[in-house]
Design an enzyme around this catalytic site. Structure first.
Site, short mmCIF file in Angstrom:
data_model
loop_
_atom_site.label_atom_id
_atom_site.label_comp_id
_atom_site.label_asym_id
_atom_site.label_seq_id
_atom_site.Cartn_x
_atom_site.Cartn_y
_atom_site.Cartn_z
N GLN A 100 0.99 -1.56 0.35
CA GLN A 100 -0.35 -0.11 0.05
C GLN A 100 1.15 1.30 -0.25
OE1 GLN A 100 -3.11 -0.76 3.01
NE2 GLN A 100 -1.33 -2.42 3.09
N HIS A 118 -1.34 1.35 -4.32
CA HIS A 118 -2.22 2.63 -4.17
C HIS A 118 -1.29 3.80 -5.01
CE1 HIS A 118 -4.06 1.61 0.06
NE2 HIS A 118 -5.15 1.45 -0.92
#
Ligand code: OAD
Length: 241
Positions: A100, A118
């Site tokens: 992430q 992300h």
């Protein structure tokens, strides 16, 4: 056997391992986490700054925050946790590192099969036509605009209310479903859809391990929960592989 010994044994016997990393993995490099005890966003709710509406209303404020983070990230280096994951990847036939984090430190340390859920904070794209820009942005000279359509240039990261890159999410879900060992490392395990990946892995038969400085909503669902610093625990483990 202790939990650490069991985990070492699982790594040694794994044919297919998936790891989900979060901001806690980069904390020892000097990048503050979003939440947790020393969370960067304690003063703000993350949802307030990192969303397309906030950017359209106050692009200068959002860019200022990203420019500060970019500068910070340019100055830091991978830490023992990043390097330990490189070592583990070398030892397992199939290995997927799902992150992430947008800081590029896994790639910099030498991890190969990295899935960025992300985005990447060093990349930028147009908010209107999505065209990526490789321009070296001088944010001090004012807001950047797209050469193709004139739209505002924004950081190429996933914001609240936005979909994750479809190919990255598919790769992550496939890795979670196919792995025999899943490690959740330094993530608060709160932000969807990443937060569902450990459950997906477990539902498909994987052994589930978590390492975090504090308990998370995932901790009680794991086969093994190791409390402590990711960089310390995971790098010690590599000595026994
Ligand atoms: P968080 O900041 O939510 O969580 C960091 C976690 O790492 C916390 O649970 C801490 O307890 C733990 N932690 C801190 N230092 C640690 C260390 N040295 N070793 C082990 N654990 C440690 O970060 P993420 O879970 O990555 O999304 O957050 C997920 C997403 O929320 C981020 O990717 C970001 C944010 O909204 C976007 O920007 C789209």
């Amino acid at each position: 056997m202790t939990d650490v010994q069991i985990f070492i044994d699982k790594i040694k016997n794994s044919q297919n391992m998936a790891v989900l990393t979060g901001a806690g993995v980069s904390a020892a490099s000097g990048i503050p986490t979003f939440r947790g005890q020393a969370g960067l966003w304690k003063k703000y709710r993350p949802e307030e700054l990192a969303n397309p509406q906030a950017f359209r209303s106050h692009p200068d404020i959002v860019w200022e925050w990203y420019a500060w983070r970019r500068d910070l990230i340019r100055q830091v280096k991978p830490n023992l946790a990043h390097y330990a994951l490189v070592e583990i990847e070398k030892k397992i036939p199939a290995f997927t590192l799902i992150t992430q984090n947008v800081d590029n430190l896994h790639q910099l340390s030498g991890s190969i099969n990295v899935v960025e859920l992300h985005g990447n904070i060093m990349k930028s794209k147009c908010i209107d036509c999505n065209h990526p820009t490789s321009d070296n942005l001088n944010l001090k000279a004012g807001l950047p605009y797209c050469r193709s359509c004139g739209g505002l240039i924004r950081p190429d990261v996933v914001w609240y209310g936005e979909y994750l890159p479809m190919d990255a999410l598919k790769k992550a879900q496939t890795a979670a479903m196919e792995c025999d060992l899943f490690l959740s490392l330094g993530t608060s395990a709160l932000v969807e859809p990443a937060a569902s990946l450990p459950y997906l892995a477990k539902a498909n038969g994987a052994f589930l391990v978590e390492i975090n400085m504090e308990e998370t909503p995932l901790s009680s669902q794991t086969d093994i929960f190791l409390i402590g610093q990711a960089e310390k625990i995971i790098s010690e483990i590599t000595h026994y592989l």
